[in-house]
Design an enzyme around this catalytic site. Sequence first.
Site, PDB file in Angstrom:
ATOM      1  N   ALA A 266       0.790  -1.244   0.000  1.00 23.65           N
ATOM      2  CA  ALA A 266       0.000   0.000   0.000  1.00 23.65           C
ATOM      3  C   ALA A 266       0.814   1.282   0.000  1.00 23.65           C
ATOM      4  O   ALA A 266       0.238   2.363   0.019  1.00 23.65           O
ATOM      5  CB  ALA A 266      -0.909   0.011   1.238  1.00 23.65           C
TER       6      ALA A 266
ATOM      7  N   TYR B 257      10.037  -8.966 -20.943  1.00 23.93           N
ATOM      8  CA  TYR B 257       8.951  -8.845 -19.976  1.00 23.93           C
ATOM      9  C   TYR B 257       7.920  -9.961 -20.159  1.00 23.93           C
ATOM     10  O   TYR B 257       7.979 -10.980 -19.479  1.00 23.93           O
ATOM     11  CB  TYR B 257       8.278  -7.460 -20.032  1.00 23.93           C
TER      12      TYR B 257
END
Length: 395
Positions: free
Chosen positions: A48, A234
């Site tokens: 967070a 990726y």
Amino acid sequence: MIIEPRTRGFICTTAHPVGCAENVKNQIAYIKSKGTVVGPKKVLVIGASTGFGLASRITSAFGSNAATIGVFFEKPPAVGKTASSGWYNTAAFETEAHKKNLYAKSINGDAFSNEIKQETIALIKQDLGQIDLVIYSLASPVRTHPENGVRYKSTLKPIGDSYTNKTVDFHTGEVKEITIEPGTEEDIENTVTVMGGDDWQLWINALMKADLLSENFKTLAYSYIGPKLTEAVYRKGTIGRAKDDLEKMAFTITDALKDINGKAYVSVNKALVTQSSSAIPVIPLYISLLYKVMKAEGLQEGCIEQIHRLFNERLYLDGIPTDKEGRIRIDDWEMKASVQEQVAELWQQATTETLPEIGDLEGYTTEFFNLFGFKVDTVDYTKEANEMTAIPSIA
């Protein structure tokens, strides 16, 4: 103390509490400017303190007045030594949330561990009863598995063959070729263990077992696909295998949530300057060119704009639009054909000499330092700052 940026590779080892606070306040101001919207009311954000996780917490709290609990693993300050940026971000977030009488508490520790899961469960039981949204936004490069105690490390490698392409040292502006050797099967397995869907499932299972998930509960994890230009390192590399696993886990979790009409989603977000993306070869050059194009097209978004659009135009619609793999696509502006065609053309032209003109390396570098509270326009860095800034809810 006077705090200056000190860098080591793709990280900054110092952070500025005032600069971080200004960044958080700017994101809050953006959400407030959009007005109250339909959204969650009791939210747990795992990961967070920075990036998409922080933006999700801000959007929930200041967009729909949600109570939020944030879990993260950040370095606290010591006298003469700064905390990590996520610590200062959270201190600023909680301070602003409490001014608005919004519930906001945080837990600092290893989110992969059983101990932090149980501490979080106890806090939810005590204060919130049940929650209606869990954001899973961890981006740790290592994980100690709670069941076997083994420490796994993720890698950023291609699979099959070595990969050679351009990259940029965003500190010096030098564009050069880089070759990355392929990952082994062990590299793939370790990366999936760290960054795949296993821990997400463990969190939801633990919360569900404790009866902490409300009817119509949602959980959301974040992913990335990107263009063909970056796929070898990726999406088709070791980290891509982890993202594949994360995306498949959404279906497994949704099946487990049937009794409460719950759903698990993966949101595919756009490329942004984050501590994680800065570590991936090729990506800084791609983002520098992408930003130039998207700013010219009026399509550029930061974390907070992305997450506001995700919540407001996707996640809380009556019918949530997804692609054929069930993913929410908020990378739609990045992946527009007109944008990608321009980026591909600029990629061929990119050299150390041309990049300042054809790309937005200055914007990339500024955003990188912004992550740590530096190069924020409204901050006077010649003034002393209090490195001992505390998070209100953490003793």
